[in-house]
Design an enzyme around this catalytic site. Structure first.
Site, PDB file in Angstrom:
ATOM      1  N   PHE A  13     -31.181  -5.327  -8.420  1.00 41.15           N
ATOM      2  CA  PHE A  13     -32.328  -5.991  -9.056  1.00 41.15           C
ATOM      3  C   PHE A  13     -33.643  -5.477  -8.500  1.00 41.15           C
ATOM      4  CE2 PHE A  13     -35.006  -9.984  -8.410  1.00 41.15           C
ATOM      5  CZ  PHE A  13     -35.743  -9.791  -9.563  1.00 41.15           C
ATOM      6  N   TYR A 142     -27.325 -16.000   5.491  1.00 43.99           N
ATOM      7  CA  TYR A 142     -28.159 -14.955   4.891  1.00 43.99           C
ATOM      8  C   TYR A 142     -29.462 -14.797   5.674  1.00 43.99           C
ATOM      9  CZ  TYR A 142     -31.199 -12.517   1.662  1.00 43.99           C
ATOM     10  OH  TYR A 142     -32.078 -11.619   1.117  1.00 43.99           O
TER      11      TYR A 142
END
Length: 333
Positions: A13, A142
């Site tokens: 992306f 994350y």
């Protein structure tokens, strides 16, 4: 000859927008991903795609850098969604460590632009903006893996003189958002519902207020970071965001409005924790990571001359258009 920009994770992306921005700025772009083309590197194309295993040994990465001889390396590789903890540490952290060491060992100067994440900060204080000097306390795996990558890259810059900078990016929006993201999921479901029929959306509670920025603005910041005076940016973290906390519920409702179709929206607590929560962390704890987040972007304005240019309505509309395009192409064929 045009300078070469090596974009790692270039088919993702963010990577796609980075490749387009560097190409528009006059760079020869080498796009590297696990799904690109294989083979040796030609020298006469504006954009070259290479397939490489980013978990490969450091000497393979060093060979890639030596072959490409880039003026700038942009690291957009890594994983966010649908990955276990070990994979996140491997691709988000250990890869960044190897990359920084390999870049520092090159015989010619190179600029390294590492894409960090606002998840590195952890919870923000309601009503305040978070600057780059804030203490980082990430609440998700994350966030922890991205913070460890940032620290490794900055350590290498301090110890070797590598011209490295970390762009700490807020929640990115725009065309090409993956389905694992909230807005990407909503856009895909809106596009998938048969024309005229009510779309069914069941989402986790939309209570958060977060900072969002269009991916094309992030790419523009990376181009500026690649050209900024080295003494201004070496070893620095720079926030890239809009500098405002937006209601996630309002963004989803705006996306629904732009889709112009009937929707039934249901908000429910998830039954299981996301995969990048620690053992023992539930979904409520993970969401608290960004219950409120607003970043201070004054450093980006001062050091890069950057500010966001794409408004959120345009970003959301372009996201919808990109999701709808494949269906329209299938209809024409």
């Amino acid at each position: 000859m045009s300078p070469t920009a090596l974009v790692l994770g270039g088919t993702g992306f963010m990577g796609g927008h980075l490749c387009a921005a560097f190409r528009a700025a006059g760079h020869r772009v080498v796009c590297v991903s696990r799904g690109g083309a294989s083979g040796r590197l030609p020298s006469d194309l504006a954009t070259v795609h290479l397939r490489r295993d980013l978990a490969a040994p450091e000497h393979d990465l060093a060979a890639l850098l030596a072959e490409a001889a880039p003026a700038v390396v942009v690291n957009a590789a890594g994983v966010v969604w649908q990955a276990d903890e070990e994979r996140m540490w491997s691709l988000n952290t250990r890869f960044a460590e190897r990359l920084a060491r390999a870049a520092a060992a090159l015989p010619h100067p190179v600029r390294l632009v590492q894409l960090g994440s606002s998840h590195e900060y952890g919870p923000g204080e309601l009503g305040t903006s978070t600057s780059e000097e804030a203490r980082c306390a990430p609440a998700s795996v994350y966030g922890r893996t991205k913070l460890a990558a940032t620290e490794s890259v900055l350590d290498t810059a301090r110890n070797t003189g590598l011209a490295a900078v970390v762009l700490r990016v807020a929640n990115a929006t725009g065309p090409g958002m993956p389905s694992g993201s909230l807005l990407g999921t909503v856009a895909e479901r809106l596009a998938a519902a048969p024309g005229g029929e009510q779309a069914e959306l069941e989402l986790a509670p939309l209570r958060a207020r977060r900072d969002f920025v269009d991916a094309r603005d992030v790419a523009a910041a990376a181009v500026l970071a690649a050209a900024a005076p080295v003494d201004e940016i070496r070893g620095r973290v720079i926030n890239i965001a809009r500098g405002e906390a937006m209601s996630v519920r309002q963004l989803v409702e705006r996306l629904i409005s732009l889709a112009d179709r009937p929707v039934r929206l249901t908000e429910r607590e998830p039954l299981v924790a996301p995969v990048h929560a620690r053992s023992g962390e539930d979904s409520r704890a993970l969401r608290a990571d960004l219950g409120w987040q607003q970043l201070d972007i004054s450093r980006a304005r001062r050091l890069l001359g950057w500010q966001p240019a794409v408004d959120l309505d345009t970003s959301l509309a372009d996201l919808l258009a990109a999701v709808r395009l494949p269906e329209q192409e299938r209809t024409r064929t």
